[in-house]
Scaffold this motif. Structure first.
Motif, PDB file in Angstrom:
ATOM      1  N   ILE A  22      34.553  41.739  47.602  1.00 13.02           N
ATOM      2  CA  ILE A  22      36.180  41.060  47.309  1.00 13.02           C
ATOM      3  C   ILE A  22      36.027  39.638  46.925  1.00 13.02           C
ATOM      4  CG2 ILE A  22      38.433  40.652  48.110  1.00 13.02           C
ATOM      5  CD1 ILE A  22      37.949  43.684  49.393  1.00 13.02           C
ATOM      6  N   ALA A  23      35.191  38.929  48.203  1.00  9.23           N
ATOM      7  CA  ALA A  23      35.224  37.343  48.157  1.00  9.23           C
ATOM      8  C   ALA A  23      34.726  36.933  46.819  1.00  9.23           C
ATOM      9  CB  ALA A  23      34.671  37.083  49.439  1.00  9.23           C
ATOM     10  N   LEU A  24      33.648  37.463  46.341  1.00 11.35           N
ATOM     11  CA  LEU A  24      32.862  37.109  45.353  1.00 11.35           C
ATOM     12  C   LEU A  24      33.718  37.569  43.750  1.00 11.35           C
ATOM     13  CD1 LEU A  24      29.206  38.119  46.062  1.00 11.35           C
ATOM     14  CD2 LEU A  24      30.226  35.854  45.758  1.00 11.35           C
ATOM     15  N   THR A  25      34.426  38.667  43.807  1.00  4.73           N
ATOM     16  CA  THR A  25      35.282  38.843  42.806  1.00  4.73           C
ATOM     17  C   THR A  25      36.446  37.994  42.764  1.00  4.73           C
ATOM     18  OG1 THR A  25      34.946  41.189  43.365  1.00  4.73           O
ATOM     19  CG2 THR A  25      36.790  40.608  41.778  1.00  4.73           C
ATOM     20  N   ILE A  26      37.000  37.543  43.776  1.00  5.42           N
ATOM     21  CA  ILE A  26      38.280  36.443  43.609  1.00  5.42           C
ATOM     22  C   ILE A  26      37.552  35.106  43.372  1.00  5.42           C
ATOM     23  CG2 ILE A  26      39.804  35.118  45.355  1.00  5.42           C
ATOM     24  CD1 ILE A  26      40.131  37.403  46.806  1.00  5.42           C
ATOM     25  N   LEU A  27      36.342  34.791  43.899  1.00  4.00           N
ATOM     26  CA  LEU A  27      36.025  33.504  43.413  1.00  4.00           C
ATOM     27  C   LEU A  27      35.531  33.454  41.969  1.00  4.00           C
ATOM     28  CD1 LEU A  27      34.550  30.745  44.027  1.00  4.00           C
ATOM     29  CD2 LEU A  27      32.561  32.003  44.484  1.00  4.00           C
ATOM     30  N   ALA A  28      35.021  34.656  41.394  1.00  3.01           N
ATOM     31  CA  ALA A  28      34.442  34.731  39.916  1.00  3.01           C
ATOM     32  C   ALA A  28      35.922  34.711  39.180  1.00  3.01           C
ATOM     33  CB  ALA A  28      33.854  35.858  39.730  1.00  3.01           C
ATOM     34  N   ALA A  29      36.955  35.332  39.610  1.00  2.00           N
ATOM     35  CA  ALA A  29      38.180  35.373  38.703  1.00  2.00           C
ATOM     36  C   ALA A  29      38.919  33.925  38.719  1.00  2.00           C
ATOM     37  CB  ALA A  29      39.311  36.349  39.385  1.00  2.00           C
ATOM     38  N   THR A  30      38.878  33.357  39.787  1.00  2.00           N
ATOM     39  CA  THR A  30      39.265  31.981  39.880  1.00  2.00           C
ATOM     40  C   THR A  30      38.719  30.846  39.001  1.00  2.00           C
ATOM     41  OG1 THR A  30      40.068  32.268  42.352  1.00  2.00           O
ATOM     42  CG2 THR A  30      39.804  29.899  41.499  1.00  2.00           C
ATOM     43  N   ILE A  31      37.241  31.133  38.879  1.00  2.00           N
ATOM     44  CA  ILE A  31      36.490  30.156  38.221  1.00  2.00           C
ATOM     45  C   ILE A  31      36.548  30.559  36.835  1.00  2.00           C
ATOM     46  CG2 ILE A  31      34.115  29.582  37.235  1.00  2.00           C
ATOM     47  CD1 ILE A  31      33.681  29.843  40.418  1.00  2.00           C
TER      48      ILE A  31
ATOM     49  N   HIS B 136      29.349  43.899  56.209  1.00  2.00           N
ATOM     50  CA  HIS B 136      30.330  42.862  55.606  1.00  2.00           C
ATOM     51  C   HIS B 136      30.161  43.170  54.016  1.00  2.00           C
ATOM     52  CE1 HIS B 136      31.011  41.002  59.332  1.00  2.00           C
ATOM     53  NE2 HIS B 136      29.952  40.799  59.599  1.00  2.00           N
ATOM     54  N   ALA B 137      29.566  44.107  53.424  1.00  2.00           N
ATOM     55  CA  ALA B 137      29.569  44.201  52.123  1.00  2.00           C
ATOM     56  C   ALA B 137      30.676  44.105  51.101  1.00  2.00           C
ATOM     57  CB  ALA B 137      28.483  45.378  51.686  1.00  2.00           C
ATOM     58  N   PRO B 138      31.722  45.285  51.778  1.00  2.00           N
ATOM     59  CA  PRO B 138      33.081  45.115  50.970  1.00  2.00           C
ATOM     60  C   PRO B 138      33.908  43.867  50.934  1.00  2.00           C
ATOM     61  CG  PRO B 138      32.818  47.163  52.413  1.00  2.00           C
ATOM     62  CD  PRO B 138      31.601  46.213  52.660  1.00  2.00           C
ATOM     63  N   VAL B 139      33.842  43.111  52.114  1.00  2.00           N
ATOM     64  CA  VAL B 139      34.646  41.888  52.150  1.00  2.00           C
ATOM     65  C   VAL B 139      33.795  40.915  51.388  1.00  2.00           C
ATOM     66  CG1 VAL B 139      35.169  39.833  53.841  1.00  2.00           C
ATOM     67  CG2 VAL B 139      35.112  42.237  54.582  1.00  2.00           C
ATOM     68  N   THR B 140      32.317  41.013  51.311  1.00  2.00           N
ATOM     69  CA  THR B 140      31.672  39.950  50.571  1.00  2.00           C
ATOM     70  C   THR B 140      31.978  40.152  48.997  1.00  2.00           C
ATOM     71  OG1 THR B 140      30.181  39.748  52.061  1.00  2.00           O
ATOM     72  CG2 THR B 140      29.402  38.963  49.924  1.00  2.00           C
TER      73      THR B 140
END
Length: 90
Positions: free
Chosen positions: A11-20, A5-9
């Protein structure tokens, strides 16, 4: 060992960081300091906005009539400009 699940994780962390990290859009100034009276218009239970372009409370109340609105004194009214001080000679 490869994580499934490393690629999905990532991507999710990148989206979260960009949102914040992205700044929220700036809101326009609520009160116009050029006018002494504002009309507070209710759009819903807790949603409202201000229309600050009234010179008198009566003018505002005429606009508020029949609407879900109320007139309020503009706390940021700058006044008509500063009057020059008058000096008296003694």
């Amino acid at each position: 060992m490869k994580l499934p699940h490393a690629p999905v994780t990532a991507i999710a962390l990148t989206i979260l960081a960009a949102t914040i990290a992205l700044p929220a859009p700036a809101r326009a100034q609520t009160y116009d300091p050029s006018y002494p009276v504002c009309l507070q218009v209710y759009q819903g239970f807790v949603d409202y906005y201000f229309e600050c372009h009234y010179r008198t409370m009566a003018q505002c109340q005429a606009s508020a009539s029949g609407r879900s609105a109320q007139c309020v004194v503009n706390p940021y009214y700058a006044g008509r400009g500063k009057r020059p001080k008058r000096y008296q000679s003694y």
